[in-house]
Design a protein around this motif. Structure first.
Motif, PDB file in Angstrom:
ATOM      1  N   PHE A   1     -45.260 -15.702   2.148  1.00  0.00           N
ATOM      2  CA  PHE A   1     -46.361 -16.277   1.376  1.00  0.00           C
ATOM      3  C   PHE A   1     -46.449 -15.577   0.026  1.00  0.00           C
ATOM      4  CE2 PHE A   1     -47.174 -16.874   5.804  1.00  0.00           C
ATOM      5  CZ  PHE A   1     -47.674 -18.162   5.888  1.00  0.00           C
ATOM      6  N   THR A   2     -46.875 -16.316  -0.996  1.00  0.00           N
ATOM      7  CA  THR A   2     -46.986 -15.753  -2.334  1.00  0.00           C
ATOM      8  C   THR A   2     -48.197 -14.831  -2.456  1.00  0.00           C
ATOM      9  OG1 THR A   2     -48.240 -17.654  -3.080  1.00  0.00           O
ATOM     10  CG2 THR A   2     -45.854 -17.729  -3.400  1.00  0.00           C
TER      11      THR A   2
ATOM     12  N   THR B   1     -51.240 -11.944   4.772  1.00  0.00           N
ATOM     13  CA  THR B   1     -50.115 -12.870   4.941  1.00  0.00           C
ATOM     14  C   THR B   1     -48.812 -12.108   5.104  1.00  0.00           C
ATOM     15  OG1 THR B   1     -49.854 -13.030   2.558  1.00  0.00           O
ATOM     16  CG2 THR B   1     -51.199 -14.726   3.593  1.00  0.00           C
TER      17      THR B   1
ATOM     18  N   PHE C   1     -56.597 -13.343  -0.757  1.00  0.00           N
ATOM     19  CA  PHE C   1     -57.707 -13.834   0.055  1.00  0.00           C
ATOM     20  C   PHE C   1     -57.576 -13.502   1.537  1.00  0.00           C
ATOM     21  CE2 PHE C   1     -57.084 -16.814  -3.492  1.00  0.00           C
ATOM     22  CZ  PHE C   1     -58.264 -16.580  -4.172  1.00  0.00           C
TER      23      PHE C   1
ATOM     24  N   TYR D   1     -56.062 -22.020   4.942  1.00  0.00           N
ATOM     25  CA  TYR D   1     -55.638 -21.901   3.554  1.00  0.00           C
ATOM     26  C   TYR D   1     -54.403 -22.746   3.267  1.00  0.00           C
ATOM     27  CZ  TYR D   1     -58.821 -18.059   2.567  1.00  0.00           C
ATOM     28  OH  TYR D   1     -59.948 -17.300   2.375  1.00  0.00           O
ATOM     29  N   VAL D   2     -53.631 -23.055   4.309  1.00  0.00           N
ATOM     30  CA  VAL D   2     -52.357 -23.752   4.129  1.00  0.00           C
ATOM     31  C   VAL D   2     -52.446 -25.225   4.547  1.00  0.00           C
ATOM     32  CG1 VAL D   2     -49.925 -23.787   4.834  1.00  0.00           C
ATOM     33  CG2 VAL D   2     -51.081 -21.600   4.449  1.00  0.00           C
TER      34      VAL D   2
ATOM     35  N   LEU E   1     -55.486 -18.012   8.385  1.00  0.00           N
ATOM     36  CA  LEU E   1     -54.476 -18.402   7.409  1.00  0.00           C
ATOM     37  C   LEU E   1     -54.215 -19.912   7.455  1.00  0.00           C
ATOM     38  CD1 LEU E   1     -52.348 -17.681   5.279  1.00  0.00           C
ATOM     39  CD2 LEU E   1     -50.824 -17.028   7.163  1.00  0.00           C
TER      40      LEU E   1
ATOM     41  N   VAL F   1     -50.883 -26.677  -1.978  1.00  0.00           N
ATOM     42  CA  VAL F   1     -49.871 -25.832  -1.340  1.00  0.00           C
ATOM     43  C   VAL F   1     -48.509 -26.517  -1.423  1.00  0.00           C
ATOM     44  CG1 VAL F   1     -49.112 -24.802   0.845  1.00  0.00           C
ATOM     45  CG2 VAL F   1     -51.529 -24.743   0.210  1.00  0.00           C
TER      46      VAL F   1
ATOM     47  N   GLN G   1     -49.164 -21.273  -3.199  1.00  0.00           N
ATOM     48  CA  GLN G   1     -50.399 -21.944  -3.560  1.00  0.00           C
ATOM     49  C   GLN G   1     -50.310 -22.262  -5.046  1.00  0.00           C
ATOM     50  OE1 GLN G   1     -54.006 -19.669  -3.068  1.00  0.00           O
ATOM     51  NE2 GLN G   1     -55.054 -21.487  -2.352  1.00  0.00           N
TER      52      GLN G   1
ATOM     53  N   GLN H   1     -50.657 -14.945  -4.401  1.00  0.00           N
ATOM     54  CA  GLN H   1     -51.927 -15.627  -4.609  1.00  0.00           C
ATOM     55  C   GLN H   1     -52.705 -15.752  -3.299  1.00  0.00           C
ATOM     56  OE1 GLN H   1     -49.018 -16.806  -5.753  1.00  0.00           O
ATOM     57  NE2 GLN H   1     -49.239 -16.737  -7.968  1.00  0.00           N
ATOM     58  N   LEU H   2     -52.020 -16.077  -2.214  1.00  0.00           N
ATOM     59  CA  LEU H   2     -52.693 -16.182  -0.918  1.00  0.00           C
ATOM     60  C   LEU H   2     -53.090 -14.808  -0.387  1.00  0.00           C
ATOM     61  CD1 LEU H   2     -50.668 -18.956   0.920  1.00  0.00           C
ATOM     62  CD2 LEU H   2     -53.097 -18.993   0.390  1.00  0.00           C
ATOM     63  N   ARG H   3     -52.276 -13.812  -0.663  1.00  0.00           N
ATOM     64  CA  ARG H   3     -52.564 -12.464  -0.166  1.00  0.00           C
ATOM     65  C   ARG H   3     -53.835 -11.877  -0.765  1.00  0.00           C
ATOM     66  NH1 ARG H   3     -46.648  -9.961  -0.525  1.00  0.00           N
ATOM     67  NH2 ARG H   3     -46.431 -11.768  -1.802  1.00  0.00           N
TER      68      ARG H   3
END
Length: 89
Positions: A6-7, A16, A13, A43-44, A40, A55, A84, A9-11
């Motif tokens: 995961f990128t 991941t 929040f 978010y996806v 998670l 996404v 994301q 950007q997600l981490r």
């Protein structure tokens, strides 16, 4: 074995971690990634189980265009990247 990443950007929040999966399809690999952290998923995926509009998933460098079934096959060494999309200017 396929790897799901995961990128950053997600981490920001949610946790991941990189996940190594024995999954044969994208959906199964994502399920493996959601298992240690069920939040998670939200978010996806949307409430219908499809990729959220913001996404994008790449499998072995190719953008995944099928966003509902997520039944794309994975190879033993596949690299899955979940990004994301960013907006703004």
């Amino acid at each position: 074995m396929p790897t799901v990443q995961f990128t950053p950007q997600l981490r920001r929040f949610i946790d991941t971690p990189e996940v190594h999966s024995r999954a044969a399809t994208l959906r199964a690999a994502l399920d493996d990634a959601f298992a240690p952290n069920p939040r998670l998923r939200g978010y996806v995926l949307d409430d219908q189980g499809a990729l959220r509009a913001n996404v994008v998933v790449f499998i072995d460098g190719e953008r995944c265009l099928e966003r509902v079934r997520l039944d794309q096959p994975l190879q033993l060494g596949s690299a899955v990247y979940v990004l994301q999309a960013l907006s703004g200017g």
